[in-house]
Design a protein around this motif. Structure first.
Motif, short mmCIF file in Angstrom:
data_model
loop_
_atom_site.label_atom_id
_atom_site.label_comp_id
_atom_site.label_asym_id
_atom_site.label_seq_id
_atom_site.Cartn_x
_atom_site.Cartn_y
_atom_site.Cartn_z
N THR A 8 0.84 -1.19 0.00
CA THR A 8 0.00 0.00 0.00
C THR A 8 0.88 1.24 0.00
OG1 THR A 8 -1.63 -1.19 1.33
CG2 THR A 8 -1.86 1.21 1.20
N PRO A 9 0.85 1.99 -1.10
CA PRO A 9 1.59 3.24 -1.12
C PRO A 9 0.83 4.28 -0.29
CG PRO A 9 0.47 2.91 -3.21
CD PRO A 9 0.21 1.69 -2.37
N MET A 10 1.57 5.13 0.40
CA MET A 10 0.94 6.16 1.24
C MET A 10 1.31 7.53 0.73
SD MET A 10 1.72 4.47 4.89
CE MET A 10 0.79 3.08 5.48
N GLY A 11 0.39 8.45 0.91
CA GLY A 11 0.64 9.82 0.48
C GLY A 11 0.34 10.05 -0.98
N VAL A 12 -0.47 9.15 -1.59
CA VAL A 12 -0.80 9.29 -3.01
C VAL A 12 -2.29 9.57 -3.23
CG1 VAL A 12 1.14 7.87 -3.79
CG2 VAL A 12 -1.07 6.79 -3.32
N GLY A 13 -3.02 9.80 -2.16
CA GLY A 13 -4.45 10.05 -2.27
C GLY A 13 -5.25 8.87 -1.77
N GLU A 14 -6.58 9.01 -1.87
CA GLU A 14 -7.47 7.99 -1.32
C GLU A 14 -7.41 6.67 -2.08
OE1 GLU A 14 -12.21 7.37 -0.50
OE2 GLU A 14 -11.39 9.39 -0.43
N SER A 15 -7.41 6.73 -3.40
CA SER A 15 -7.37 5.50 -4.21
C SER A 15 -5.94 5.10 -4.48
CB SER A 15 -8.10 5.70 -5.54
OG SER A 15 -7.95 4.55 -6.34
N VAL A 16 -5.65 3.81 -4.27
CA VAL A 16 -4.31 3.29 -4.55
C VAL A 16 -4.34 2.28 -5.70
CG1 VAL A 16 -3.42 3.75 -2.25
CG2 VAL A 16 -4.49 1.54 -2.74
N ALA A 17 -5.47 2.23 -6.42
CA ALA A 17 -5.64 1.23 -7.48
C ALA A 17 -4.55 1.32 -8.55
CB ALA A 17 -7.03 1.35 -8.12
N GLU A 18 -4.20 2.50 -8.97
CA GLU A 18 -3.22 2.63 -10.05
C GLU A 18 -1.82 2.16 -9.62
OE1 GLU A 18 -1.41 5.92 -13.16
OE2 GLU A 18 -3.18 6.42 -11.98
#
Length: 98
Positions: A8-18
């Motif tokens: 899970t990347p953090m600090g990229v916004g609510e959606s991490v799908a991309e």
């Protein structure tokens, strides 16, 4: 070995799908047996090759992120072949017998 992992990347916004899709792309392009579901991606192979794929998947998901969370579970079993299918088949066999 089979490794189930979630990145899970953090600090990229609510959606991490991309960014997660980029991690899954790395796994699929590895050529190792794998499965992805809503919570984890599982990959099967020898220790070094599996851990290399996990490392590259984490790097891919982490592009542009300030932080990355990794959850990993490993089943290390000598001589197991096609464990991804065998484990599920064994459970399904028991369910059919009930």
């Amino acid at each position: 070995m089979i490794v189930a992992f979630s990145v899970t990347p953090m600090g990229v916004g609510e959606s991490v799908a991309e960014p997660v899709a980029e991690a899954v792309r790395v796994v699929r392009e590895s050529g190792l047996p794998n499965r992805t579901d809503a919570m984890f991606t599982s990959v099967e192979g020898e220790w070094d090759e599996v851990m290399d794929v996990v490392r590259r998947a984490v790097e891919a998901a982490g592009q542009g992120a300030s932080r990355v969370s990794l959850t990993l579970k490993a089943d290390i079993r000598e001589g197991m072949v096609d464990g991804l299918s065998h484990k599920v088949d064994a459970v399904e066999e028991h369910l059919r017998g009930s």
